[in-house]
Design an enzyme around this catalytic site. Structure first.
Site, short mmCIF file in Angstrom:
data_model
loop_
_atom_site.label_atom_id
_atom_site.label_comp_id
_atom_site.label_asym_id
_atom_site.label_seq_id
_atom_site.Cartn_x
_atom_site.Cartn_y
_atom_site.Cartn_z
N ASP A 185 0.85 -1.19 0.00
CA ASP A 185 0.00 0.00 0.00
C ASP A 185 0.89 1.24 0.00
O ASP A 185 1.88 1.32 0.73
CB ASP A 185 -0.91 -0.01 1.23
CG ASP A 185 -2.07 0.97 1.09
OD1 ASP A 185 -3.22 0.51 1.05
OD2 ASP A 185 -1.82 2.19 1.03
N ASN B 128 -12.75 -3.49 2.40
CA ASN B 128 -13.75 -2.43 2.48
C ASN B 128 -14.65 -2.52 1.26
O ASN B 128 -14.17 -2.54 0.12
CB ASN B 128 -13.07 -1.06 2.55
CG ASN B 128 -12.26 -0.88 3.82
OD1 ASN B 128 -12.64 -1.37 4.87
ND2 ASN B 128 -11.13 -0.19 3.72
N GLN C 197 -14.37 2.20 1.09
CA GLN C 197 -13.73 1.79 -0.17
C GLN C 197 -13.47 3.03 -1.02
O GLN C 197 -14.38 3.84 -1.26
CB GLN C 197 -14.61 0.80 -0.94
CG GLN C 197 -13.92 0.27 -2.19
CD GLN C 197 -14.71 -0.81 -2.93
OE1 GLN C 197 -15.87 -1.08 -2.62
NE2 GLN C 197 -14.07 -1.41 -3.92
N SER C 198 -12.24 3.18 -1.48
CA SER C 198 -11.88 4.34 -2.31
C SER C 198 -11.36 3.94 -3.68
O SER C 198 -11.30 4.79 -4.57
CB SER C 198 -10.84 5.21 -1.58
OG SER C 198 -9.66 4.48 -1.35
N VAL C 199 -10.96 2.69 -3.84
CA VAL C 199 -10.53 2.19 -5.15
C VAL C 199 -11.47 1.05 -5.52
O VAL C 199 -11.60 0.08 -4.76
CB VAL C 199 -9.06 1.71 -5.12
CG1 VAL C 199 -8.66 1.19 -6.50
CG2 VAL C 199 -8.12 2.83 -4.70
N HIS D 276 -10.03 -5.44 -3.47
CA HIS D 276 -8.71 -5.60 -2.86
C HIS D 276 -8.86 -6.00 -1.40
O HIS D 276 -9.80 -5.60 -0.71
CB HIS D 276 -7.86 -4.33 -2.97
CG HIS D 276 -8.55 -3.09 -2.50
ND1 HIS D 276 -9.50 -2.44 -3.25
CD2 HIS D 276 -8.42 -2.37 -1.35
CE1 HIS D 276 -9.94 -1.38 -2.60
NE2 HIS D 276 -9.30 -1.32 -1.43
N HIS E 286 -6.83 -5.80 2.11
CA HIS E 286 -5.71 -5.24 2.87
C HIS E 286 -5.17 -6.34 3.77
O HIS E 286 -5.93 -6.94 4.54
CB HIS E 286 -6.17 -4.09 3.77
CG HIS E 286 -6.75 -2.91 3.06
ND1 HIS E 286 -6.05 -1.73 2.90
CD2 HIS E 286 -7.97 -2.69 2.50
CE1 HIS E 286 -6.83 -0.84 2.26
NE2 HIS E 286 -7.99 -1.41 2.02
P1 5GP Z 1 -9.72 1.33 0.20
O1 5GP Z 1 -9.86 2.67 0.85
O2 5GP Z 1 -10.37 1.32 -1.16
O3 5GP Z 1 -10.14 0.16 1.04
O4 5GP Z 1 -8.17 1.10 -0.01
C1 5GP Z 1 -7.46 1.64 -1.08
C2 5GP Z 1 -6.01 1.62 -0.70
O5 5GP Z 1 -5.27 1.83 -1.88
C3 5GP Z 1 -5.60 2.70 0.29
O6 5GP Z 1 -5.07 2.10 1.47
C4 5GP Z 1 -4.57 3.52 -0.46
O7 5GP Z 1 -3.50 3.93 0.35
C5 5GP Z 1 -4.12 2.57 -1.56
N1 5GP Z 1 -3.69 3.22 -2.78
C6 5GP Z 1 -4.32 4.24 -3.43
N2 5GP Z 1 -3.64 4.55 -4.55
C7 5GP Z 1 -2.57 3.71 -4.61
C8 5GP Z 1 -1.51 3.56 -5.55
O8 5GP Z 1 -1.41 4.26 -6.55
N3 5GP Z 1 -0.59 2.59 -5.26
C9 5GP Z 1 -0.67 1.79 -4.17
N4 5GP Z 1 0.27 0.86 -3.99
N5 5GP Z 1 -1.68 1.91 -3.26
C10 5GP Z 1 -2.60 2.86 -3.49
#
Ligand code: 5GP
Length: 115
Positions: free
Chosen positions: A32, A88, A95-97, A101, A103
């Protein structure tokens, strides 16, 4: 309707770099970019599922493979018996991506419930 590829799809496509720690036929695991623990790795399926809610029974084997990769990563990264896997699912859950995924976090005491 065309959708902009997610940042994780761009990583899969080699368009942006990532610190890959493990790759299998079906999954990719990379660090991450903003770690929340000494070990913080993201495990993604190469299939572009949005999240767990987007998966179907057809994806059951793939989801199992992702979880096996999570455990392999935790062992490889030296987490021992104590690590956490989080997926998430949806904006309300953080969830932001929008590419599924998991973690994998470890390397420190992990409180429960998470903050
Ligand atoms: P979410 O919030 O969707 O559960 O987790 C998305 C994760 O992706 C976050 O922990 C964030 O730090 C990580 N992330 C976002 N952009 C990138 C990226 O460009 N490269 C990597 N390796 N992680 C990313």
């Amino acid at each position: 309707m065309s959708h902009e590829p997610t940042i994780f799809q761009k990583i899969l496509d080699g368009e942006i770099p990532a610190d890959v720690v493990l790759e299998t036929e079906d999954c990719l695991a990379f660090r991450d970019v903003s770690p929340k623990a000494p070990v913080h790795v993201l495990v993604i399926p190469k299939k572009p599922l949005v999240n767990l809610a987007d998966a179907t029974d057809e994806d059951a084997a793939l989801l199992g493979k992702c979880l096996r990769v999570c455990d392999a990563v935790a062992k490889q990264e030296g987490c021992g018996e104590a690590y956490r896997v989080v997926a998430n699912t949806g904006v309300g859950a953080g969830q932001s991506v929008f590419h599924l995924h998991f973690h994998v976090m470890g390397g420190r005491d992990l409180g429960w419930p998470p903050g």
